[in-house]
Design a protein around this motif. Sequence first.
Motif, PDB file in Angstrom:
ATOM      1  N   THR B 209       0.822  -1.219   0.000  1.00  0.00           N
ATOM      2  CA  THR B 209       0.000   0.000   0.000  1.00  0.00           C
ATOM      3  C   THR B 209       0.851   1.262   0.000  1.00  0.00           C
ATOM      4  N   GLU B 211       3.180   1.998  -1.865  1.00  0.00           N
ATOM      5  CA  GLU B 211       3.385   2.469  -3.236  1.00  0.00           C
ATOM      6  C   GLU B 211       2.266   3.393  -3.662  1.00  0.00           C
ATOM      7  N   GLN B 212       1.042   3.002  -3.290  1.00  0.00           N
ATOM      8  CA  GLN B 212      -0.117   3.835  -3.633  1.00  0.00           C
ATOM      9  C   GLN B 212      -0.013   5.185  -2.944  1.00  0.00           C
ATOM     10  N   ILE B 213       0.513   5.159  -1.707  1.00  0.00           N
ATOM     11  CA  ILE B 213       0.695   6.416  -0.970  1.00  0.00           C
ATOM     12  C   ILE B 213       1.783   7.242  -1.652  1.00  0.00           C
ATOM     13  N   ASN B 214       2.852   6.553  -2.040  1.00  0.00           N
ATOM     14  CA  ASN B 214       3.997   7.269  -2.597  1.00  0.00           C
ATOM     15  C   ASN B 214       3.731   7.901  -3.960  1.00  0.00           C
ATOM     16  N   VAL B 215       2.818   7.314  -4.747  1.00  0.00           N
ATOM     17  CA  VAL B 215       2.521   7.950  -6.031  1.00  0.00           C
ATOM     18  C   VAL B 215       1.508   9.093  -5.860  1.00  0.00           C
ATOM     19  N   SER B 216       0.965   9.217  -4.676  1.00  0.00           N
ATOM     20  CA  SER B 216       0.008  10.311  -4.443  1.00  0.00           C
ATOM     21  C   SER B 216       0.774  11.564  -4.021  1.00  0.00           C
ATOM     22  N   ILE B 218       0.571  13.275  -1.467  1.00  0.00           N
ATOM     23  CA  ILE B 218       0.636  13.503  -0.022  1.00  0.00           C
ATOM     24  C   ILE B 218       2.083  13.767   0.403  1.00  0.00           C
TER      25      ILE B 218
END
Lengths: 319, 373
Positions: B209, B211-216, B218
């Motif tokens: 998960t 990775e999903q945070i890192n491409v956002s 945020i």
Amino acid sequence: MEEATVERGIRCTALTKTFNKGATTAIEDISFTVEPGELFGLIGPDGAGKTTLIRVLTTLYVPDIGQAVVDGLDIATEVKALRNRVGYMPGKFSLYQDLTVAENLEFFATLFNTTVQANMDLIHDIYVQIAPFRDRRAGQLSGGMKQKLALCCALIHKPTVLFLDEPTTGVDVVSRKEFWQMLAKLKKQGITILVSTPYMDEATLCDRIALIQEGRIMKIDTPQGILDAFPIRLFALKAKATYSLLCDAQAFDGTQSCFAFGEYLHLTFLDQEESTIRRFKDYLKDKKHQEVVFMEVKPSIEDCFMYLMKSEKQLKTAS
Amino acid sequence: MKTILFLLEKEFKQIFRNKALLPMLFGMPLIQLIVLPLAADYEIKNINIAVVDHDRSAFSSRLTHKIDATGYFRLTGFMDSYREGDRMIALDEADLVLEIPAKFENTLQREGVERLFLAVNAINGTKANVGASYLSRIIGDFSEELNQEKRNKGASAPSSQIIVTSSNWFNPHMNYKFFMVPGILAFLVTMIGGYMSALNIVKEKEIGTIEQINVSPIRKHHFIIGKLVPFWVIGMVVFSIGQLVVSRYIYHIIPVGSLLLLYAYLALYLVAILGFGLLVSTYTDTQQQAMSVAFFFVMIFLLMSGLFTSIDSMPEWAKVIAYLNPVTYFIEVMRGVVLKGSNWVDLQNHFLIMALFAVFFNSWALFNYRKSS
């Protein structure tokens, strides 16, 4: 970078990424362009470097060498702006298993400073399929549903470029078909899509494809263009004893390649002379194979891939 | 701010839905706080002693009774030959063997001096040491008694003697629980802060998960704050239960000093120790790795914190490690405030040092945390 005109789509030049301090090269000298609104396929076996390439383009990896521009933004210098516009669906299902469908969607919407409602028009067609399960934990969804949820989460902020890393791996045939139909719909809305897949049959569903092997791109063209460029004659071969037929065909002195392809063997010869073909037929008779079927067929993407792989290897050993 | 609140909401939802984690976070520390101090008992009782009495006189039996009467010793053998005593040590039936020589009473009365032989089973070093020193004291008392009797008989002028009596400040009854319980509570808070935060962040890496945070878009410090604040809150809650419920009602420990000061220090300490957890998570990729690394350091933190052994009696090199260990300071503050009533002025340095730890761990972790590699 130096060009003033804003370029949409994806353009990368000479991308190289190594791991273990240069000991392992994952991708090498990758250059290609994806037009805005194009559905572009990265086709290659496991370990070819597809995931690494997608991770570089989604700013998760920093390339060793090379530049890339995604939707007009440089992946090295304009990371922040880029992250707002890129949608990424990793190969492994990676949403929060202990949050519900609705909570996952809401979470990713908030990460991108938006709401589920504001983007419902884009995801509506997909969302209606998972809506009945909105209060179920993501971990308890079926494989196909998980994949739809992941796609919704990747689309929740209306990305202009969508990266999908092997989205159909481990999904049943029906769901795979549905998934490609969804991609076609998204393409109509003008989203640029880069999708990787190890399934050669999916390649024909893309506008253009890049065949990738051992970190290098072997060929980029439309699927038809790749098929048309297959330079030699291809034969399909079948007999009662498949395995001994494969051994015998590979042992024949005029054979260039022979591999199993479904229930048939696919065969190419070193030269394209009729005499060789006749000689091969006699050879099979000598080997006493029964119920032999032998015919010329049109190549598939997989045949092209195997052919390119073989000739690259020959080039390498020659040099 | 809205993003952080949302991250916190998500984090708490996940923690409260985790059926394994929740009992771990709240149940285990309390059970440990109730069980551990009972086991970590420095009062040595039930020392097995064998007496080899070659004399069988009135004096020798008086000495034996005196030893038996203290309650610290258990007489497991009474025999005539030293060889049997030796055998009892070998069989682990005796921790100490006291050999009383033949003509013990005789020699003592005639010459006023006699030697006793004491053999100690040093496999359990603490027990052996404590046992030997108790026994020496008893024998000393015994000889003093004999002197007294002799003097009374002779009716000569009493010789001057010095008797040392000591009193234990801040813990008058030397109740070991009074200093163990605050120490163990400090350690439990360390476990929650250090382990749980590291594991939680690494879990996101493990399941992908992150990775999903890192491409956002945020920001990384928002994400980190969202990760650490829940464990800061949980640390505070667990400490409160430990301090205000378990310590108070089970061990009857009521802090002499200010509770507010204690909480202020805890708040700062948690920031430092969560920074440590975060740092571990930036260097590891799986929960197993994070667990191993955190376990390694937490073990050192524990054993070199002065919780079980006094730092003053450590060798110089170990003292250096002990004073580079944040747990040491927290345990000192805990014991200081709870037992002694230390105030802000006494603890200023401790606050300063802990603030440095907090800055050190967190900035290193923040520096090492990368959204892309």
